[in-house]
Design an enzyme around this catalytic site. Structure first.
Site, PDB file in Angstrom:
ATOM      1  N   LYS A  22       4.963 -37.366  14.928  1.00  0.00           N
ATOM      2  CA  LYS A  22       4.119 -36.156  14.957  1.00  0.00           C
ATOM      3  C   LYS A  22       3.537 -35.870  13.574  1.00  0.00           C
ATOM      4  O   LYS A  22       2.334 -35.681  13.427  1.00  0.00           O
ATOM      5  CB  LYS A  22       4.956 -34.947  15.413  1.00  0.00           C
ATOM      6  N   ASN A  23       4.403 -35.847  12.555  1.00  0.00           N
ATOM      7  CA  ASN A  23       3.930 -35.386  11.255  1.00  0.00           C
ATOM      8  C   ASN A  23       3.051 -36.408  10.527  1.00  0.00           C
ATOM      9  O   ASN A  23       2.428 -36.076   9.528  1.00  0.00           O
ATOM     10  CB  ASN A  23       5.109 -34.923  10.393  1.00  0.00           C
ATOM     11  N   ARG A  92       0.256 -25.987  12.240  1.00  0.00           N
ATOM     12  CA  ARG A  92       0.322 -26.035  10.786  1.00  0.00           C
ATOM     13  C   ARG A  92      -0.693 -27.022  10.204  1.00  0.00           C
ATOM     14  O   ARG A  92      -1.359 -26.776   9.211  1.00  0.00           O
ATOM     15  CB  ARG A  92       1.744 -26.497  10.408  1.00  0.00           C
ATOM     16  N   CYS A 116       5.244 -23.395  13.189  1.00  0.00           N
ATOM     17  CA  CYS A 116       6.527 -22.750  13.500  1.00  0.00           C
ATOM     18  C   CYS A 116       6.861 -21.646  12.499  1.00  0.00           C
ATOM     19  O   CYS A 116       6.614 -21.792  11.299  1.00  0.00           O
ATOM     20  CB  CYS A 116       7.651 -23.788  13.460  1.00  0.00           C
ATOM     21  N   ARG A 121       6.111 -20.067   4.249  1.00  0.00           N
ATOM     22  CA  ARG A 121       5.253 -21.243   4.216  1.00  0.00           C
ATOM     23  C   ARG A 121       3.896 -21.011   3.523  1.00  0.00           C
ATOM     24  O   ARG A 121       2.832 -21.196   4.133  1.00  0.00           O
ATOM     25  CB  ARG A 121       5.049 -21.796   5.630  1.00  0.00           C
ATOM     26  N   PRO A 122       3.917 -20.620   2.264  1.00  0.00           N
ATOM     27  CA  PRO A 122       2.641 -20.430   1.558  1.00  0.00           C
ATOM     28  C   PRO A 122       1.926 -21.761   1.338  1.00  0.00           C
ATOM     29  O   PRO A 122       2.541 -22.828   1.453  1.00  0.00           O
ATOM     30  CB  PRO A 122       3.076 -19.827   0.217  1.00  0.00           C
ATOM     31  N   ILE A 123       0.629 -21.686   0.995  1.00  0.00           N
ATOM     32  CA  ILE A 123      -0.115 -22.927   0.685  1.00  0.00           C
ATOM     33  C   ILE A 123      -0.693 -22.856  -0.734  1.00  0.00           C
ATOM     34  O   ILE A 123      -1.712 -23.453  -1.038  1.00  0.00           O
ATOM     35  CB  ILE A 123      -1.214 -23.232   1.740  1.00  0.00           C
ATOM     36  N   ASP A 124       0.005 -22.106  -1.590  1.00  0.00           N
ATOM     37  CA  ASP A 124      -0.481 -21.925  -2.964  1.00  0.00           C
ATOM     38  C   ASP A 124      -0.619 -23.249  -3.734  1.00  0.00           C
ATOM     39  O   ASP A 124      -1.540 -23.414  -4.546  1.00  0.00           O
ATOM     40  CB  ASP A 124       0.459 -20.964  -3.723  1.00  0.00           C
ATOM     41  N   ASP A 304      14.100 -31.020   9.343  1.00  0.00           N
ATOM     42  CA  ASP A 304      13.739 -31.006  10.769  1.00  0.00           C
ATOM     43  C   ASP A 304      14.885 -31.458  11.672  1.00  0.00           C
ATOM     44  O   ASP A 304      14.812 -31.299  12.895  1.00  0.00           O
ATOM     45  CB  ASP A 304      12.515 -31.908  11.019  1.00  0.00           C
ATOM     46  N   ILE A 326      15.191 -25.867   2.448  1.00  0.00           N
ATOM     47  CA  ILE A 326      13.719 -25.950   2.398  1.00  0.00           C
ATOM     48  C   ILE A 326      13.059 -24.672   2.943  1.00  0.00           C
ATOM     49  O   ILE A 326      12.132 -24.151   2.338  1.00  0.00           O
ATOM     50  CB  ILE A 326      13.199 -27.175   3.203  1.00  0.00           C
ATOM     51  N   ARG A 398       5.061 -29.027  21.622  1.00  0.00           N
ATOM     52  CA  ARG A 398       4.189 -29.323  20.474  1.00  0.00           C
ATOM     53  C   ARG A 398       4.632 -30.584  19.754  1.00  0.00           C
ATOM     54  O   ARG A 398       3.841 -31.212  19.062  1.00  0.00           O
ATOM     55  CB  ARG A 398       4.263 -28.168  19.450  1.00  0.00           C
TER      56      ARG A 398
HETATM   57  N1  EPU Z   1       5.718 -24.656  -0.217  1.00  0.00           N
HETATM   58  C1  EPU Z   1       5.228 -23.707  -1.095  1.00  0.00           C
HETATM   59  N2  EPU Z   1       3.904 -23.761  -1.412  1.00  0.00           N
HETATM   60  C2  EPU Z   1       3.065 -24.702  -0.923  1.00  0.00           C
HETATM   61  C3  EPU Z   1       3.579 -25.674  -0.033  1.00  0.00           C
HETATM   62  C4  EPU Z   1       4.914 -25.634   0.301  1.00  0.00           C
HETATM   63  O1  EPU Z   1       5.961 -22.845  -1.549  1.00  0.00           O
HETATM   64  O2  EPU Z   1       1.879 -24.669  -1.252  1.00  0.00           O
HETATM   65  C5  EPU Z   1       7.143 -24.624   0.156  1.00  0.00           C
HETATM   66  C6  EPU Z   1       7.333 -24.333   1.651  1.00  0.00           C
HETATM   67  O3  EPU Z   1       7.310 -22.955   1.938  1.00  0.00           O
HETATM   68  C7  EPU Z   1       8.685 -24.966   1.915  1.00  0.00           C
HETATM   69  C8  EPU Z   1       8.687 -26.176   0.978  1.00  0.00           C
HETATM   70  O4  EPU Z   1       7.699 -25.906  -0.012  1.00  0.00           O
HETATM   71  O5  EPU Z   1       9.697 -24.089   1.541  1.00  0.00           O
HETATM   72  C9  EPU Z   1       8.378 -27.496   1.627  1.00  0.00           C
HETATM   73  O6  EPU Z   1       7.165 -27.415   2.370  1.00  0.00           O
HETATM   74  P1  EPU Z   1       6.251 -28.671   2.688  1.00  0.00           P
HETATM   75  O7  EPU Z   1       4.891 -28.388   2.168  1.00  0.00           O
HETATM   76  O8  EPU Z   1       6.948 -29.916   2.247  1.00  0.00           O
HETATM   77  O9  EPU Z   1       6.226 -28.657   4.271  1.00  0.00           O
HETATM   78  P2  EPU Z   1       5.003 -28.613   5.233  1.00  0.00           P
HETATM   79  O10 EPU Z   1       3.951 -29.565   4.782  1.00  0.00           O
HETATM   80  O11 EPU Z   1       4.600 -27.220   5.525  1.00  0.00           O
HETATM   81  C10 EPU Z   1       5.898 -30.595   6.696  1.00  0.00           C
HETATM   82  C11 EPU Z   1       6.172 -30.771   8.155  1.00  0.00           C
HETATM   83  C12 EPU Z   1       7.399 -29.981   8.545  1.00  0.00           C
HETATM   84  C13 EPU Z   1       8.573 -30.455   7.717  1.00  0.00           C
HETATM   85  C14 EPU Z   1       8.248 -30.361   6.221  1.00  0.00           C
HETATM   86  C15 EPU Z   1       9.334 -30.914   5.337  1.00  0.00           C
HETATM   87  C16 EPU Z   1       3.976 -31.086   9.067  1.00  0.00           C
HETATM   88  C17 EPU Z   1       2.841 -30.550   9.845  1.00  0.00           C
HETATM   89  N3  EPU Z   1       5.017 -30.295   8.900  1.00  0.00           N
HETATM   90  O12 EPU Z   1       5.668 -29.201   6.524  1.00  0.00           O
HETATM   91  O13 EPU Z   1       7.647 -30.247   9.904  1.00  0.00           O
HETATM   92  O14 EPU Z   1       9.703 -29.655   7.990  1.00  0.00           O
HETATM   93  O15 EPU Z   1       7.025 -31.062   5.944  1.00  0.00           O
HETATM   94  O16 EPU Z   1       9.598 -32.234   5.648  1.00  0.00           O
HETATM   95  O17 EPU Z   1       3.943 -32.235   8.633  1.00  0.00           O
HETATM   96  C18 EPU Z   1       8.511 -29.843  12.052  1.00  0.00           C
HETATM   97  O18 EPU Z   1       8.086 -30.965  12.355  1.00  0.00           O
HETATM   98  O19 EPU Z   1       9.283 -29.177  12.784  1.00  0.00           O
HETATM   99  C19 EPU Z   1       8.143 -29.289  10.751  1.00  0.00           C
HETATM  100  C20 EPU Z   1       8.307 -28.015  10.434  1.00  0.00           C
END
Ligand code: EPU
Length: 419
Positions: A22-23, A92, A116, A121-124, A304, A326, A398
């Site tokens: 999926k990811n 996401r 989810c 989950r910020p995107i800063d 996960d 995480i 999903r």
């Molecule tokens: N984070 C920030 N700022 C950012 C980005 C991330 O603070 O700009 C924090 C997040 O809040 C979190 C940590 O950094 O605490 C890690 O987040 P990451 O960006 O690695 O995760 P993600 O890209 O949002 C993906 C997967 C998740 C999986 C994580 C970790 C996708 C669509 N989602 O999320 O998958 O848990 O990586 O491996 O690829 C799932 O499949 O159930 C799922 C949640």
């Protein structure tokens, strides 16, 4: 509205074929935007996140054709438009259109993504990286307008080794002028899969799988194809099920190196696992030992699989400690496991749970609060005495391709009913 109904206690034997990740798929589909021609993706899982991304591609005037697990995307008529909030917030991974459209068209307008509810989950880090590449970012409420006259390669250090930020910045940097270095990059196998796809299109990315990724910008990206790697979280979920109910349960299409952290923990608990080329065979353990688990970025124990393994820990003898590092909100399943009879003492502030086992689980009405919480409740239902009914299953659908078919195929009594 649909629910999953499970009659627990069945031994599971036979074979399960693990599908595409999926990811990976949810990043590969938006990554296609960078191509000027046509791309082909194989082994794409049949999950609702795939369909939500295809809807966004159609909105952007891309043509697609889907034949079983093969997805072809034709980018020749691409039109850059605002991605409406109702399309973006279904998942996401819609945020990968930020990096892809910014890289290709130097402008993207869309909203904060969905996904989810497992933390803030910020995107800063994504935004900071786009700005470092030269983009201007305007945020009004939930709406993001990101544009650049040109993107110029630079060195970007990530405070957190974020999967999403690493992929998004790799996408944006592919067509930037000069060289971009992402340091403290995430190392998840899905990132390597995306980089391989981009390199197949003519990008120049090296260092993936290490914490420093180098991207030399190119002008054009051409026709290419890619196989989505096997889903390590799906494989891990079925491996956990095998540890509880398997009788020579064989999982095919598994890259065991990708789930080494899980397999090592299962072996520590006393589970019998035979590793073959691209497959593993699992038998239910006669007795499971309690263990401690802490989630970490790859190659550590994946967040996960934290929720699915909690259900296994309820069947281990002794006291297990589970710690999530995480996401702040990975404990949505705990109250339902408790309702089914588990002895779990969870502290949401320290993100730790103490699980005392083994405890018998009894079927109950429970709710899938998020994707992996749903997986943990499916596992609980499969081992529980009596009937378990899971609602809000759209979260589960999903992310798990053919869950019902795969489980009934090995002897489980599980079905979907309309409410
Ligand atoms: N984070 C920030 N700022 C950012 C980005 C991330 O603070 O700009 C924090 C997040 O809040 C979190 C940590 O950094 O605490 C890690 O987040 P990451 O960006 O690695 O995760 P993600 O890209 O949002 C993906 C997967 C998740 C999986 C994580 C970790 C996708 C669509 N989602 O999320 O998958 O848990 O990586 O491996 O690829 C799932 O499949 O159930 C799922 C949640």
């Amino acid at each position: 509205m649909k629910k999953i109904v499970i009659e627990g206690g069945k031994t599971l034997s036979g074979e399960i074929n693990i599908g595409g990740a999926k990811n990976s798929a949810v990043a590969l589909i938006p990554a296609a935007i960078l191509c000027d021609e046509e791309v082909s993706l194989y082994n794409v899982p049949n999950i609702s996140d795939r369909d939500a991304l295809i809807d966004i591609l159609h909105h952007l005037n891309c043509q697609t054709s889907l034949d079983k697990d093969a997805l072809k995307i034709d980018l020749r008529q691409l039109k850059n438009k605002l991605i409406p909030e109702n399309l973006g917030k279904k998942l996401r991974a819609s945020y990968y259109f930020m990096g892809a459209l910014l890289g290709k068209m130097k402008k993207v307008e869309m909203y904060f993504p969905g996904g989810c509810n497992i933390g803030s989950r910020p995107i800063d880090l994504h935004i900071k990286g786009f700005e470092m590449l030269g983009a201007k970012v305007k945020i009004v409420g939930n709406k993001y307008t990101i544009e650049a006259k040109e993107l110029i390669g630079t060195r970007i250090y990530l405070d957190i080794a974020s999967v999403g930020a690493t992929i998004n910045l790799m996408l944006a940097a592919c067509k930037a002028k000069g060289t971009t270095i992402i340091s403290n990059a995430a190392r998840e196998p899905e990132i390597t899969n995306v980089a391989t796809f981009l390199n197949n299109m003519g990008a120049k990315i090296s260092g993936v799988g290490t914490s420093e990724i180098k991207i030399e910008g190119v002008e054009k990206l051409h026709k290419a194809m890619i196989d989505v790697i096997p889903d390590r979280i799906e494989a891990g979920t079925y491996a956990i099920i095998g540890a509880l109910l398997g009788k020579d349960l064989k999982l095919n299409n598994v890259i065991d190196e990708h789930i080494e952290a899980l397999l090592s923990k299962l072996k520590d608990m006393g589970v019998d696992i035979k590793e073959e080329k691209n497959s593993i065979i699992i038998n239910r353990a006669k007795s499971l030992e309690a263990i401690n688990i802490k989630t970490l970025v790859y190659p550590g124990f994946p967040t996960d699989l934290g929720q699915p393994i909690t259900t296994l820990l309820t069947q281990a003898k002794g006291v297990s400690l589970f710690e999530e590092t995480i996401y702040e909100n990975r404990f949505g399943h705990i109250k339902y496991l408790q309702k089914m009879g588990a002895t779990i003492n969870a502290n949401v502030h320290s993100m730790q749970a103490i699980i005392i086992g083994p405890t018998k689980l009894i079927g109950a009405d429970v709710v899938a609060t998020d994707l992996r919480a749903g997986a943990s409740l499916v596992i609980a239902g499969l081992i529980a005495e009596g009937t378990t009914t899971i609602s809000e299953i759209e979260h589960i659908l999903r992310g798990y391709d053919g869950l019902i078919e795969k489980l009934t195929g090995v002897g489980a009594n599980i079905r979907i009913e309309e409410i």
